[in-house]
Each structure stands twice: as structure tokens, then as C-alpha cells.
Write a protein that holds these residues in place. Structure first.
Motif, short mmCIF file in Angstrom:
data_model
loop_
_atom_site.label_atom_id
_atom_site.label_comp_id
_atom_site.label_asym_id
_atom_site.label_seq_id
_atom_site.Cartn_x
_atom_site.Cartn_y
_atom_site.Cartn_z
N ARG A 1 -6.91 -6.46 5.36
CA ARG A 1 -7.55 -7.43 4.47
C ARG A 1 -7.69 -6.86 3.05
O ARG A 1 -7.44 -7.57 2.06
N HIS A 2 -8.11 -5.60 2.96
CA HIS A 2 -8.21 -4.97 1.64
C HIS A 2 -6.83 -4.86 0.99
O HIS A 2 -6.69 -5.04 -0.23
N TYR A 3 -5.84 -4.55 1.80
CA TYR A 3 -4.47 -4.43 1.29
C TYR A 3 -3.99 -5.76 0.71
O TYR A 3 -3.38 -5.80 -0.38
N ILE A 4 -4.25 -6.85 1.42
CA ILE A 4 -3.86 -8.18 0.94
C ILE A 4 -4.53 -8.47 -0.40
O ILE A 4 -3.90 -8.96 -1.34
N ASP A 5 -5.82 -8.16 -0.49
CA ASP A 5 -6.54 -8.34 -1.75
C ASP A 5 -5.91 -7.50 -2.86
O ASP A 5 -5.80 -7.95 -4.01
N GLY A 6 -5.51 -6.27 -2.52
CA GLY A 6 -4.92 -5.38 -3.50
C GLY A 6 -3.61 -5.90 -4.05
O GLY A 6 -3.37 -5.91 -5.27
N LEU A 7 -2.73 -6.39 -3.16
CA LEU A 7 -1.44 -6.90 -3.63
C LEU A 7 -1.59 -8.21 -4.39
O LEU A 7 -0.86 -8.46 -5.35
N ASN A 8 -2.56 -9.03 -3.99
CA ASN A 8 -2.82 -10.24 -4.75
C ASN A 8 -3.33 -9.90 -6.15
O ASN A 8 -3.01 -10.59 -7.13
N ALA A 9 -4.10 -8.82 -6.26
CA ALA A 9 -4.58 -8.38 -7.57
C ALA A 9 -3.42 -7.87 -8.42
O ALA A 9 -3.39 -8.08 -9.64
N ILE A 10 -2.45 -7.19 -7.80
CA ILE A 10 -1.27 -6.75 -8.54
C ILE A 10 -0.52 -7.95 -9.10
O ILE A 10 -0.14 -7.98 -10.28
N VAL A 11 -0.31 -8.96 -8.27
CA VAL A 11 0.40 -10.16 -8.72
C VAL A 11 -0.36 -10.83 -9.86
O VAL A 11 0.25 -11.37 -10.79
N ALA A 12 -1.69 -10.78 -9.80
CA ALA A 12 -2.50 -11.37 -10.86
C ALA A 12 -2.57 -10.50 -12.10
O ALA A 12 -3.14 -10.91 -13.12
N GLY A 13 -1.98 -9.30 -12.05
CA GLY A 13 -1.99 -8.40 -13.20
C GLY A 13 -3.27 -7.62 -13.35
O GLY A 13 -3.47 -6.95 -14.37
N ASN A 14 -4.15 -7.67 -12.35
CA ASN A 14 -5.42 -6.95 -12.41
C ASN A 14 -5.25 -5.63 -11.65
O ASN A 14 -5.63 -5.51 -10.48
N TYR A 15 -4.71 -4.63 -12.33
CA TYR A 15 -4.37 -3.38 -11.65
C TYR A 15 -5.60 -2.55 -11.30
O TYR A 15 -5.58 -1.81 -10.31
N GLU A 16 -6.65 -2.69 -12.09
CA GLU A 16 -7.87 -1.96 -11.76
C GLU A 16 -8.46 -2.46 -10.44
O GLU A 16 -8.87 -1.68 -9.58
N GLN A 17 -8.49 -3.78 -10.28
CA GLN A 17 -8.98 -4.35 -9.02
C GLN A 17 -8.05 -4.00 -7.88
O GLN A 17 -8.50 -3.74 -6.75
N ALA A 18 -6.76 -3.97 -8.15
CA ALA A 18 -5.80 -3.60 -7.12
C ALA A 18 -6.05 -2.17 -6.63
O ALA A 18 -6.03 -1.90 -5.41
N ILE A 19 -6.31 -1.27 -7.55
CA ILE A 19 -6.56 0.12 -7.18
C ILE A 19 -7.82 0.22 -6.32
O ILE A 19 -7.85 0.94 -5.31
N GLU A 20 -8.85 -0.55 -6.68
CA GLU A 20 -10.09 -0.52 -5.91
C GLU A 20 -9.87 -1.04 -4.49
O GLU A 20 -10.33 -0.43 -3.51
N SER A 21 -9.17 -2.16 -4.36
CA SER A 21 -8.94 -2.76 -3.03
C SER A 21 -8.04 -1.87 -2.18
O SER A 21 -8.28 -1.68 -0.99
N LEU A 22 -6.99 -1.34 -2.77
CA LEU A 22 -6.05 -0.51 -2.02
C LEU A 22 -6.68 0.82 -1.62
O LEU A 22 -6.37 1.37 -0.55
N THR A 23 -7.57 1.33 -2.46
CA THR A 23 -8.30 2.54 -2.09
C THR A 23 -9.17 2.26 -0.86
O THR A 23 -9.24 3.08 0.07
N GLY A 24 -9.82 1.09 -0.85
CA GLY A 24 -10.60 0.70 0.33
C GLY A 24 -9.74 0.59 1.56
O GLY A 24 -10.15 0.99 2.66
N ALA A 25 -8.53 0.04 1.42
CA ALA A 25 -7.61 -0.09 2.56
C ALA A 25 -7.25 1.29 3.10
O ALA A 25 -7.25 1.51 4.32
N TYR A 26 -6.95 2.22 2.21
CA TYR A 26 -6.56 3.56 2.65
C TYR A 26 -7.73 4.30 3.31
O TYR A 26 -7.56 5.00 4.31
N GLU A 27 -8.92 4.12 2.77
CA GLU A 27 -10.09 4.80 3.36
C GLU A 27 -10.38 4.30 4.77
O GLU A 27 -10.85 5.06 5.62
N LEU A 28 -10.09 3.03 5.03
CA LEU A 28 -10.28 2.47 6.37
C LEU A 28 -9.17 2.88 7.33
O LEU A 28 -9.38 2.93 8.54
N ASP A 29 -7.99 3.13 6.80
CA ASP A 29 -6.85 3.50 7.64
C ASP A 29 -6.01 4.53 6.88
O ASP A 29 -5.14 4.19 6.08
#
Length: 658
Positions: free
Chosen positions: A320-348
Motif C-alpha cells: 500500500r505504501h509502495y502504491i502511494d509512492g509510485l502515485n506520488a512519482i507520477v504526480a511529480g511529488n518526489y518528496e512524498q514519494a520518498i516518504e511513502s517508499l521509505t515506509g514500504a521498505y521499513e515494513l518489508d
């Protein structure tokens, strides 16, 4: 024609006299009862699944045979005799029981004082009627629940896209009757844990018990595969869970299978080991967490775009965090993408693509620093968690940023082009890598065209602004300005305020010498600058960028100079770079590059510009030393830097020889 009704009437009477209709009714009732019995006893006796089909075939073959025999023969008190035609001669001697006896009003045959034949016939008719009545009652009993009782499981089919699931009792293969309670105990635990998921529609144990009660399989040690599948189908579960447990003492294994209800194929299986007599909660928790993650991931994959469905996580929450991260990349919000993807990695922490897209997000964000190298390295460490087809993509990034090996970059880039995978992120990345690392605009356009094919196939234009910007710029670099409008038009439908696309359209018009259109576009850029709250210096800078993209370097220099003189320091890099490109004001470029180093000591852009200036002035040794410094500091491989190093080395060698 007038005789036709009479013939049909006589035929009807003949069917009745020969008891054909009675035979049909009795045969149908008997066949129905027989099928119900076979359906019940087949699983209990572990008979093959085609047993019921075989019985249906045999009954279908026997049906016309029974009708033919009922026409030819009749059952009488004297036994089975051939039935005579209605047109029997009048002088024929009557045969007792053949249906032609002449009865008096007393019910006795003429000349027969005893009447024994009539009595026997009445007894036979009475027995026949009793049998028919019994069959009728039996059929009614079997049909009653099918007709008058509503199907309580009919409404259980899920309409929200969730996975519908039935968890059936587990088979006890331990041979220990004391563990029989775990047959339902394991399934109850799984139902409880899986039922709390928002992605799953899990049937209750009571519903499953009610269905199994009708199959006589409630208290058996194991559940026949056919019964398991029929049970899941009855409650409209798209998938079902079966399994078993085996072991002794303190060592037990629980094996679980996830099966497709429609075709009975195994979808997935897993197992856990532990002590069911000891810390059973830990064992069952591991099992339920594994199953829940797998099923929730599959449910999420059904709902997301194809680009996001091939992620290969082990945790649904991480996904779920990963999906949010990639959607943030598509939206051009790379800071939010980094936050969401970091959460994804910390969980797995085994999630390869979470690490990979963290590197990706850092490469496009303002945090283009050591984090890019860190996450590229981590993704490379986890590459074997991906299917083999995806691994060269990770290897490509590792070659670009870690080993900086141009032969590996070419090799893995070619491998990914040949793989022809269905991922828009992949094709976009291949295009950008081809331009940024290889200066190969022709190959980049192949990648962009592949991405367009996916857009058409999925009937969905990608909502990623950067894709349209990079595509348009690549067309300009490949000297194909006439194709820019088509890409810009699509991109502006996605984001009507995308200034970079307006800039690309203007660059194309400059290359096509359409001065009237260029004036209109410059005014449009000015309006966009006001919309975004940009300064006049910003407007001058982006107009210079438009001329730079159009390869009008002299025109670009004027705009960059005005932007710099108006206080926009970031325009200084482009001012120096453009002048060096056309060998213009080299001494000024050296002085300005030294000023840039003073103002931005952390950046390697200053030393690089100074190195270019020194090279133009013939100071090759100093230039080469600065290029080597940049090579150490710059992140990743840069083809243009390697070219400058080789040129400086050749010039220095020629200078030494001279």
C-alpha cells in the motif's frame, strides 16, 4: 387429412393402453432418486468425480430402451407377455389378464365363476399404484428443499472486487485422535484473522458447517477434494483454503493450499512448522499472516494500474505504501514519494522495488545525493527477489551509478530493450537512460514509442508529466520538431498548466522558423510565469531554455545573461555552458566559473565549467585535473564527461610530444 385427428387419438389411446406414460413417469422418478443417492454416496465412498456423469449417461441410454420395451411388453399376473394390437380379431380367444376380457357388471369374466383372474389383476394394479405413490412421495421429499427453501448462500458473492474466500476444515494426518479438534481449530483461527481484512470477504464457519452438513462430511477425518470444491462453489467463494497437519510430539507441520474454485487448480501453497501442543498461537499467527499478506496483495493487484501491479512484495501494508509512492512519482511529488517508499521498505526490508524506486525518486528530486547510491546498492542486493526478467533493470542502474561500466550499461540496456516488458515506468527509464547516459536519441525514441503502444493497449494516457516533457525534448534533440505538437497536445490534456510542454512547443516553432508562433508562445510563457508567481528573471531564464532546446545557442545566451544580471544565480551555469559551446567569451567563462565555485562549493558543476574553460584556453593539465575531480564527485556515469577527459588526455599528449 380428416383422418389425422382420429389417428392421433388412436395413437394416444394406444400409448395409454400400453402404459407407456406410466413407464416414463416411473423411470423419471426412479432416475431422479438414483442420481440424488449417487451424488451423496460418491464422496463418502471416495468414488471418482466422473461417477455421477457416468450414471447420467447410462440412464439416458436406458430411457428409450424402457419406452420401447413398455410398448412391446406388458406385466400381467401370468408374467411378462407381448402386448397385442388394438385391432385384434373378434374370434380371438381371450387370454386372462391380457386386457381383452369381457367383464360382466358383477366384475367377473363371462363363464368364470371363480373370478380369480380379475382378482389377481386387481392385486397387481394395486401393487403398481402403491409403487408409483411411494416414488412420488420420495421425489417430493427430495425436491422440497430445492424448490421451497431459498438458497441461503446465494447472496454471499462479493460485488466490491474483494477476494471471496472459504476456509475449510484441515485434515488430521497425525493419527492422533486427540488432535482432531485442530481440524476446525486451525480453520477457525484463519477465518478470524482473515475476516478482519478489508480486502477479503471470508465466509463464516457456520455457513461452511451448514453446507458440509448437507454432504455428511462434518465429522470425517479428511475432506474429499470434490466436496471441498463443491462447498466453496455453493457459497460463491472464488477461492478456498484446504490443508492438513502432520507430526508428533512437539514437532508439527501445517500445510495450506489455496485453490481456484472454478477450475480446481492450485493457486498457491505454503507451510509452517511448530508445536501445536505448545505455543500454537505463534504457529497459527505465522500461518495466518502469510496467507493474509498473500491474499491482500492479490486483491490490491486487481485494483491498481498495470504499472503498479508487478511489484513482488511480501507485505500487503508495504505494498500500500509502495502504491502511494509510485502515485506520488507520477504526480511529480518526489518528496512524498520518498516518504511513502521509505515506509514500504521499513515494513518489508526484502521489497526490491521499494528500494529501487527510492533510488529513482532521489534521482529526480532535489536530493540527488548519496541516497541515490545507497538505494541503488540496496536494490542490487535484493535483485534476486525479483523474477529473472526484471533483474537486468536493477543491473543497469548499478552499472550507471555504482560501477560506471559503459560496457555493462550497453549490455543491460540492450537486454531490457529486447525484453519488451509491459511497464511504462520501465520504458520511460530506458528512454531517459539512453539520452542521459548514452546520448542515443534514436534509441530513446524507440522506448517512448513502446510506451505509447502501452497507452493505446490499455486505453489510458499516462498521467506522468515528466514523460511528455522528456519525450518532447528528445524529439527536439533528434531534430524531429514536427512531431512535438502531437506529444505536447496529449500532455497538456493531462496538465494544461505544464510550462515545460509550452516551452517545448516554442522550441519546435523556433526550429521550424515560425516566428509568429514563437511570439505567441513567448507571451503564453509569460502568462504561465505570472500564474506560478515567477519573477521576470525566471521568465527570461525559461525563454533562454526554449532557445537552448531549439539549438539556438546564441539566442539562448542573451536570455540567460539577462536572467543572471537580474539576480537569478541559477542561470549562471547555462550562461557559461552555452558560451563555451560556441567558443564565446572564454575568459569571461573562466572568471564566472570561479565565481560559481565560490558560491556553490558543494556542487561539481563549478569545477566542470572551469575545466571546460581551461581546456578551451589550452591549459590541458589543469583541465584534466578538474575533470578527474568531477569524475570522483559526480554521481553515476556521464558520457560527456568521459569524452571531455579523453579529449584533454589527447590534447595533453600532443602538447607533450610537441
Amino acid at each position: 387429412m380428416p383422418d389425422s385427428p382420429g389417428k392421433l387419438s388412436r395413437l394416444w389411446q394406444e400409448f395409454k393402453r400400453r402404459k407407456v406414460f406410466k413407464v416414463i413417469a416411473v423411470y423419471a422418478a426412479t432416475a431422479f432418486i438414483l442420481l440424488e443417492v449417487v451424488d451423496i454416496v460418491t464422496p463418502a465412498l471416495l468414488l471418482p468425480s466422473w461417477t455421477v456423469t457416468l450414471v447420467i449417461v447410462l440412464l439416458s441410454v436406458g430411457f428409450p430402451i424402457a419406452i420401447i420395451l413398455s410398448w412391446i411388453f406388458d406385466v400381467t399376473p401370468e408374467g411378462i407377455v407381448k402386448t397385442d394390437s388394438m385391432d385384434m380379431p373378434a374370434d380371438r380367444e381371450a387370454v386372462p389378464g391380457d386386457g381383452y376380457e369381457d367383464f360382466s357388471t358383477s366384475g367377473r369374466k363371462s363363464g368364470d365363476d371363480s373370478g380369480s383372474g380379475a382378482i389377481r389383476k386387481r392385486k397387481l394394479l394395486s401393487m403398481s399404484n402403491v409403487m408409483i405413490a411411494v416414488l412420488f412421495v420420495a421425489v417430493c421429499i427430495l425436491l422440497y428443499p430445492k424448490i421451497f427453501k431459498p438458497d441461503r448462500f446465494k447472496e454471499l458473492r462479493d460485488e466490491s472486487g474483494m477476494i471471496t474466500l472459504a476456509v475449510l476444515p484441515f485434515d488430521n494426518l497425525t493419527g492422533d485422535s486427540a488432535l482432531y479438534f485442530w481440524q476446525n481449530g486451525i480453520s477457525e483461527y484463519l477465518i478470524n484473522r482473515l475476516g478482519s481484512s478489508g480486502e477479503l470477504a471470508v465466509s463464516s464457519s457456520q455457513v461452511i458447517s451448514d453446507v458440509l452438513a448437507g454432504t455428511r462430511e462434518v465429522n470425517t477425518a479428511s475432506l474429499a477434494p470434490d466436496i471441498a470444491r463443491k462447498t466453496a462453489s455453493k457459497i460463491n467463494a472464488s477461492t478456498y483454503v484446504t490443508g492438513n497437519f502432520i507430526g508428533a510430539g512437539n514437532d508439527y507441520s501445517i500445510m495450506l493450499n489455496l485453490v481456484n474454485t472454478e477450475n480446481g487448480e492450485l493457486i498457491w501453497s505454503t507451510s509452517v512448522d511448530g508445536d501445536l501442543k505448545g505455543d500454537y498461537r505463534a504457529v497459527l499467527s505465522r500461518l495466518s499472516d502469510t496467507v493474509r499478506n498473500y491474499l491482500e496483495i492479490k486483491a490490491l493487484e486487481k485494483r491498481v494500474e498495470t504499472d503498479l501491479s508487478r511489484a513482488f512484495p511480501n507485505s500487503a501494508e508495504a505494498y500500500r505504501h509502495y502504491i502511494d509512492g509510485l502515485n506520488a512519482i507520477v504526480a511529480g511529488n518526489y518528496e512524498q514519494a520518498i516518504e511513502s517508499l521509505t515506509g514500504a521498505y521499513e515494513l518489508d526490508t526484502t521489497f526490491t522495488f521499494a528500494a529501487f524506486y527510492l533510488a529513482y525518486a532521489h534521482s529526480f528530486s532535489q536530493q540527488f545525493d548519496e541516497n541515490l547510491l545507497h538505494w541503488t546498492g540496496r536494490a542490487h542486493e535484493l535483485r534476486n527477489n525479483l523474477p529473472p526478467a526484471y533483474r537486468p533493470w536493477i543491473e543497469l542502474w548499478y552499472a550507471c551509478y555504482i560501477t560506471k561500466d559503459i560496457s555493462d550499461i550497453r549490455r543491460y540496456l540492450d537486454m531490457m530493450y529486447e525484453a519488451a516488458m509491459h511497464s511504462r515506468f520501465l520504458w520511460f527509464d530506458l528512454a531517459v537512460t539512453s539520452t542521459n547516459f548514452m546520448d542515443d536519441y534514436t534509441k530513446a525514441l524507440i522506448a517512448f514509442e513502446k510506451l505509447e503502444e502501452l497507452n493505446r493497449k490499455w486505453e489510458d494516457d499516462w498521467k506522468y508529466d515528466r514523460y511528455y516533457q522528456e519525450y518532447a525534448w528528445t524529439l527536439l534533440m533528434a531534430d524531429r520538431p514536427g512531431e512535438v505538437d502531437r506529444i505536447v497536445d496529449i500532455g497538456l490534456k493531462i496538465n494544461s498548466q505544464d510550462g515545460w510542454l509550452v516551452l517545448a512547443r516554442g522550441a519546435a516553432r523556433i526550429m521550424m522558423n515560425d516566428s509568429a508562433a514563437v511570439r505567441r508562445i513567448k507571451e503564453e510563457l509569460r502568462n504561465l510565469a505570472e500564474y506560478y508567481g515567477a519573477t521576470e528573471a525566471d521568465n527570461e531564464h525559461y525563454t533562454g531554455q526554449m532557445h537552448c532546446w531549439a539549438k539556438d545557442t546564441i539566442g539562448a545566451v542573451d536570455y540567460f545573461r539577462r536572467a543572471y544580471e537580474m539576480g537569478r544565480f541559477n542561470s549562471l551555469y547555462m550562461l557559461i555552458r552555452c558560451q563555451l559551446q560556441i567558443n564565446m567569451n572564454i575568459d569571461e567563462c573562466l572568471r564566472l566559473s570561479e565565481h560559481y565555485i565560490e558560491q556553490r562549493p558543494e556542487s561539481w558543476n563549478g569545477p566542470y565549467l572551469k575545466g571546460l574553460s581551461l581546456h578551451k584556453l589550452g591549459r590541458y593539465r589543469e583541465a584534466l585535473d578538474l575533470f578527474r575531480e568531477v569524475e570522483e564527485r559526480a554521481l553515476g556515469y556521464h558520457k560527456w564527461l568521459q569524452r571531455d577527459i579523453r579529449e584533454a588526455e589527447r590534447a595533453l599528449a600532443g602538447q607533450d610530444q610537441g
